[in-house]
Write a protein that holds these residues in place. Structure first.
Motif, PDB file in Angstrom:
ATOM      1  N   ASP A  93       0.837  -1.208   0.000  1.00 39.24           N
ATOM      2  CA  ASP A  93       0.000   0.000   0.000  1.00 39.24           C
ATOM      3  C   ASP A  93       0.876   1.266   0.000  1.00 39.24           C
ATOM      4  N   LEU A  94       1.994   1.201   0.714  1.00 38.56           N
ATOM      5  CA  LEU A  94       2.932   2.333   0.693  1.00 38.56           C
ATOM      6  C   LEU A  94       3.479   2.558  -0.715  1.00 38.56           C
ATOM      7  N   VAL A  95       3.761   1.460  -1.392  1.00 42.09           N
ATOM      8  CA  VAL A  95       4.238   1.560  -2.773  1.00 42.09           C
ATOM      9  C   VAL A  95       3.178   2.231  -3.639  1.00 42.09           C
ATOM     10  N   ARG A  96       1.946   1.781  -3.505  1.00 39.84           N
ATOM     11  CA  ARG A  96       0.838   2.317  -4.293  1.00 39.84           C
ATOM     12  C   ARG A  96       0.638   3.807  -4.031  1.00 39.84           C
ATOM     13  N   GLN A  97       0.661   4.167  -2.752  1.00 39.40           N
ATOM     14  CA  GLN A  97       0.430   5.575  -2.412  1.00 39.40           C
ATOM     15  C   GLN A  97       1.498   6.476  -3.019  1.00 39.40           C
ATOM     16  N   ALA A  98       2.717   5.950  -3.081  1.00 40.76           N
ATOM     17  CA  ALA A  98       3.802   6.755  -3.643  1.00 40.76           C
ATOM     18  C   ALA A  98       3.874   6.616  -5.157  1.00 40.76           C
ATOM     19  N   LYS A  99       2.961   5.851  -5.735  1.00 36.44           N
ATOM     20  CA  LYS A  99       2.951   5.617  -7.191  1.00 36.44           C
ATOM     21  C   LYS A  99       4.304   5.121  -7.681  1.00 36.44           C
ATOM     22  N   LEU A 100       4.870   4.194  -6.939  1.00 33.23           N
ATOM     23  CA  LEU A 100       6.133   3.596  -7.350  1.00 33.23           C
ATOM     24  C   LEU A 100       5.884   2.225  -7.951  1.00 33.23           C
ATOM     25  N   SER A 101       6.959   1.654  -8.450  1.00 40.86           N
ATOM     26  CA  SER A 101       6.902   0.313  -9.012  1.00 40.86           C
ATOM     27  C   SER A 101       7.796  -0.594  -8.187  1.00 40.86           C
ATOM     28  N   ALA A 102       7.223  -1.612  -7.594  1.00 47.13           N
ATOM     29  CA  ALA A 102       7.995  -2.524  -6.744  1.00 47.13           C
ATOM     30  C   ALA A 102       7.574  -3.950  -7.060  1.00 47.13           C
ATOM     31  N   PRO A 103       7.996  -4.439  -8.216  1.00 45.88           N
ATOM     32  CA  PRO A 103       7.493  -5.746  -8.670  1.00 45.88           C
ATOM     33  C   PRO A 103       7.804  -6.896  -7.726  1.00 45.88           C
ATOM     34  N   VAL A 104       8.998  -6.927  -7.160  1.00 46.29           N
ATOM     35  CA  VAL A 104       9.336  -8.059  -6.286  1.00 46.29           C
ATOM     36  C   VAL A 104       8.507  -8.018  -5.011  1.00 46.29           C
ATOM     37  N   LEU A 105       8.327  -6.821  -4.461  1.00 44.74           N
ATOM     38  CA  LEU A 105       7.515  -6.719  -3.244  1.00 44.74           C
ATOM     39  C   LEU A 105       6.064  -7.106  -3.534  1.00 44.74           C
ATOM     40  N   ASP A 114      29.219  -2.149 -11.349  1.00 45.26           N
ATOM     41  CA  ASP A 114      29.200  -3.111 -10.258  1.00 45.26           C
ATOM     42  C   ASP A 114      27.788  -3.668 -10.095  1.00 45.26           C
ATOM     43  N   PHE A 115      27.702  -4.889  -9.555  1.00 43.94           N
ATOM     44  CA  PHE A 115      26.376  -5.507  -9.345  1.00 43.94           C
ATOM     45  C   PHE A 115      25.454  -4.604  -8.537  1.00 43.94           C
ATOM     46  N   SER A 116      26.030  -3.839  -7.620  1.00 40.40           N
ATOM     47  CA  SER A 116      25.198  -2.996  -6.747  1.00 40.40           C
ATOM     48  C   SER A 116      24.457  -1.925  -7.530  1.00 40.40           C
ATOM     49  N   SER A 117      24.941  -1.615  -8.722  1.00 36.32           N
ATOM     50  CA  SER A 117      24.273  -0.572  -9.511  1.00 36.32           C
ATOM     51  C   SER A 117      22.975  -1.074 -10.130  1.00 36.32           C
ATOM     52  N   ALA A 118      22.616  -2.319  -9.886  1.00 36.94           N
ATOM     53  CA  ALA A 118      21.270  -2.754 -10.255  1.00 36.94           C
ATOM     54  C   ALA A 118      20.226  -1.828  -9.617  1.00 36.94           C
ATOM     55  N   MET A 119      20.578  -1.303  -8.452  1.00 42.33           N
ATOM     56  CA  MET A 119      19.626  -0.418  -7.762  1.00 42.33           C
ATOM     57  C   MET A 119      19.386   0.884  -8.530  1.00 42.33           C
ATOM     58  N   ILE A 120      20.330   1.226  -9.385  1.00 37.33           N
ATOM     59  CA  ILE A 120      20.183   2.476 -10.141  1.00 37.33           C
ATOM     60  C   ILE A 120      18.983   2.407 -11.084  1.00 37.33           C
ATOM     61  N   MET A 121      18.680   1.219 -11.577  1.00 36.47           N
ATOM     62  CA  MET A 121      17.487   1.084 -12.409  1.00 36.47           C
ATOM     63  C   MET A 121      16.248   1.552 -11.642  1.00 36.47           C
ATOM     64  N   TYR A 122      16.154   1.132 -10.408  1.00 29.75           N
ATOM     65  CA  TYR A 122      15.007   1.548  -9.587  1.00 29.75           C
ATOM     66  C   TYR A 122      15.033   3.046  -9.311  1.00 29.75           C
ATOM     67  N   GLU A 123      16.224   3.576  -9.162  1.00 25.50           N
ATOM     68  CA  GLU A 123      16.326   5.015  -8.927  1.00 25.50           C
ATOM     69  C   GLU A 123      15.823   5.790 -10.145  1.00 25.50           C
ATOM     70  N   LYS A 124      16.136   5.269 -11.326  1.00 21.14           N
ATOM     71  CA  LYS A 124      15.656   5.938 -12.534  1.00 21.14           C
ATOM     72  C   LYS A 124      14.141   5.815 -12.659  1.00 21.14           C
ATOM     73  N   TRP A 125      13.639   4.642 -12.339  1.00 17.43           N
ATOM     74  CA  TRP A 125      12.180   4.449 -12.386  1.00 17.43           C
ATOM     75  C   TRP A 125      11.467   5.437 -11.475  1.00 17.43           C
ATOM     76  N   SER A 126      11.999   5.566 -10.258  1.00 23.89           N
ATOM     77  CA  SER A 126      11.271   6.292  -9.220  1.00 23.89           C
ATOM     78  C   SER A 126      11.710   7.743  -9.091  1.00 23.89           C
ATOM     79  N   LYS A 127      12.788   8.087  -9.779  1.00 21.42           N
ATOM     80  CA  LYS A 127      13.397   9.422  -9.629  1.00 21.42           C
ATOM     81  C   LYS A 127      13.726   9.712  -8.166  1.00 21.42           C
ATOM     82  N   ILE A 128      14.078   8.664  -7.450  1.00 21.51           N
ATOM     83  CA  ILE A 128      14.459   8.775  -6.041  1.00 21.51           C
ATOM     84  C   ILE A 128      15.860   8.195  -5.891  1.00 21.51           C
TER      85      ILE A 128
END
Lengths: 290, 290, 290, 290
Positions: A242-254, B273-287
């Motif tokens: 629900d937190l993901v939804r409220q923030a309009k984010l994408s969290a496929p694994v969660l 580096d493998f840790s930069s997989a998280m950057i994809m999520y940062e781009k998605w979310s602009k966070i």
């Protein structure tokens, strides 16, 4: 100065948490819907089992109930004392914390969402982790009381932030529950010795709390002891998505995990421990993780 | 008795692993496609940089190459000595290990799949975890040589079992990479202090190697140091889902993770580096996770 | 000129497909592992039930077997005639088509992967869709024979392209199977009339072959007639995700679907129709889609 | 008898829908926040552009706004006439419909959730599909007015049922958007001719509205005309997964799709058509679907 504290909700966690309060405070009220438990607590730990109306007159009121709706109903049914602090240790809903914090502020009462982590053993030994959202001044005032049962105590943000961190924490645990079940049924299907594999993984980058404690202590030994019910974990993963939804984010694994835990919970037997989520995978694969 | 050992493939891991062998063995051959590295190793650690044909005449031959196909090609190009043991430390493909073990058996050569975990620091200090599949007698014979660079050394099953455990280990890490990125962007979107939240989670049930080391040491400090390339992690998650497919199991979280890591790898900059997989999520979310 | 044609594999599809060949060709050989079926076919449709060795001497040889491995084994066991064309109507593996096309080319035999769509009714009426990969000249030469049972016949690319299109087609159907099961259990949980809802969706943007035919004809009426076995659909979705993996792409919805169909297949009763994949969701939700 | 009708919200859909009402009713009020549009409508179609207070005095009031919250705000700001019927054609939230239906009942006003499907062309030709939840008697009374712009009109259940069907319909479309993008980038990566493949799939079991209309008319021709904005589709998929959550069901494919559409929407350019969700996959794969 804090003269009196109260603890409302004496379940598996609350009963043990409240036991630490008399070490620090002279006046400790306890209340529980099934009042026998409150009386038992008073007898065992020197607390005072009192009516709800009296309990909520304490300077600091702790609550630890199954869900946020219970806390909302309870608060709606009582009148609070100006200047008091309500510290809610339920694993609750951030939106609810925001609403309650805003509503209680009108009555000059502070509301802190203060969920805990560490299971019954942490409650017993007073070494819980407490993640707290809400007013910083109220946090400082309530800290001595929280310290009676908490070890790592963090102010993580505005109202709801504590609940949010707890929900994400439990979600991360749920993700590992699913992933480890998937990984270990796969390894067993390929003839790998699971105990040796677990030793390797626990010395490697794939380790998590699930591989370090849940798998060896609850699953591989087939004990699945009920300490944290699977439907409550399903609830927590729901709060996280629900937190993901409220923030309009994408969290496929969660999101996927939430669905899988929900499916596991829907299919599980009554009173199943969270670790029995893995049993769904065992049924799918006809492979036992042992 | 083991008279001679060889190490083939002096990359970031192999170079450091091979450095421990002279402590235990008099004759240590090293070989590397870029032969300058082998000569450098000989000068630095007292090993012998020799032609590939000579290296593979050792009693025990270690290999540590990017992928199983490299090992297959190499083995196909040489003639091995009857009675020798090939110990492949590549993070390889279980099917390939089965093929090689069966093929080399015809030449009276044992093949052990023996991938390692512990990164370059573990290779340097000789404290790697080694998960080994293959013949148990060959395992016992090779053990003294493996012990020069390994600390936790486990025989986990038949040929391919070592590669399987490594693939699942790295997959579990990848799952946490994705889940933590999703969880922490969500927390930040809700105004939570990520450092305080991380402290709470690392004291709670949601912790994993990713929360304990990857997030604080590589992501929150924005360093993303290249020690394990993201495409290699993508390859490893692919090996894991192939294991799922071969066993006709259902592993939705692992499969989803493989797809996400693949997408992150396809979009990442060179040498990420493998840790930069998280950057994809940062781009998605602009966070930004910091 | 095509003098003779053969059809190998007289299952539910092949038996009906081969029945159209005598309308166009004088010499039509048929062969089946269970040879009684071939004799029955000859008696019923005027084909010639012959030994495998003779059948494969035809100018055009059709095959329609459960999986590509069957086709590979069959081809490995026979000697083919230079200048002939092998048209494989199996729902097979693109990689296998590439291998066979390359291998048969050495014998001056063309291999076309030519899977069909349209179920037994389409086979009976000679209105199948045929998607064909391989050499364009061979395609043109084989076209008159393919036209006896096919209506829409397309040359979609190089060897393997036909199998690839078929796998993706079946995967898209599988995706809708899962999504519709999820959507309709959800609607029912909310008290919606499923038949009225289906009418609306079939007049709207959410419609698919699954809502238009599978749901009303197989699920809502609880018939689940066995015309295409669930494990074969699981196999086809596996072929599709292997294509994704080979191309190093990210296809999260397809991968998840493959895992769900695999789980449904693993749990289904023997001889379950593909439509019974929805039963897994019914068990999860304790809601019947009717 | 219905003496007067009103239409509130003259967007791309509402403007065209309201144009049909004068054919059947003498008194047709229209209102729009940007009032110029209402005046333009009156000039073009012979409706009456009136103040909101007057519009809501009609016997039947239609609304067609971006989201349910807009409808709630609007209704909260006005006084309705006892005996009237509010027909909300917004693609709204089922929970909101339940609340509004219950609240308006207190004022003896019926509330029907009546979302439509068929895009602007269906609105123009008066051939929309209308899926309706709410009181059956009110449905019958409102039917003649709804029939002016609707062709297939279905009463699907209690309050909220109409919104639920619409959300699931759009979700199913979204699932196909993602799956088709994944499938077609995969086919292209393997050298398949997408136009020929599409013809095959549209004659086969994998077909859907997306393969039949969206892919050829919006994507393959690279037009992506803005008729239904991607963020609105993201909103609708969100409504669908909320329904799943409320029913405590497990819908992994729907949830994953919601996350992917949300990600695509978050990354898309301003004013992107829903079909441009496929562009996210094109960026991931560096493959253009054409």
């Amino acid at each position: 100065m804090i003269q009196s504290v109260a603890f409302i909700g004496l379940g598996a966690m609350g009963y043990r948490m409240a036991a630490h309060l008399p070490k620090q405070f002279d006046t400790v009220y306890v209340w529980n819907r099934n009042f026998t438990k409150a009386e038992q607590h008073a007898a065992e730990f020197g607390t005072q089992a009192v009516a709800l109306e009296q309990a909520v007159q304490a300077d600091i009121i702790f609550s630890c109930l199954p869900i946020s709706q219970d806390v909302e109903n309870l608060i709606a049914s009582v009148t609070l004392k100006s200047g008091s602090i309500w510290v809610d240790c339920t694993s609750g809903v951030p939106e609810s914390a925001k609403k309650l914090a805003a509503a209680l502020k009108q009555q000059n009462v502070a509301f802190l969402d203060a969920p805990v982590s560490g299971q019954t053993i942490g409650a017993e030994t007073g070494t819980l982790t407490v993640m707290i959202g809400g007013d910083a001044v109220a946090f400082e005032r309530a800290l001595p009381a929280i310290q009676t049962f908490g070890k790592l105590i963090k102010h993580v943000g505005e109202p709801g932030a504590g609940f949010a961190v707890k929900a994400v924490n439990n979600m991360l645990m749920a993700v590992n529950l699913c992933a480890v079940a998937e990984g270990f049924t796969t390894l067993k299907a390929h003839g790998v010795d699971l105990h040796e594999a677990l030793d390797c993984i626990n010395a490697s980058s794939g380790k998590s709390n699930v591989t370090e404690t849940v798998l060896p202590q609850r699953v591989l030994n087939r004990s699945f002891p009920l300490t944290f019910a699977l439907p409550l974990l399903a609830k927590d993963t729901g709060i996280a998505v629900d937190l993901v939804r409220q923030a309009k984010l994408s969290a496929p694994v969660l999101s996927l995990t939430q669905n899988l835990i929900q499916a596991a919970s829907d299919q599980a037997e009554e009173n199943s421990d969270f670790s029995s989520a893995m049993i769904m995978y065992e049924k799918w694969s006809k492979i036992t993780i042992e």
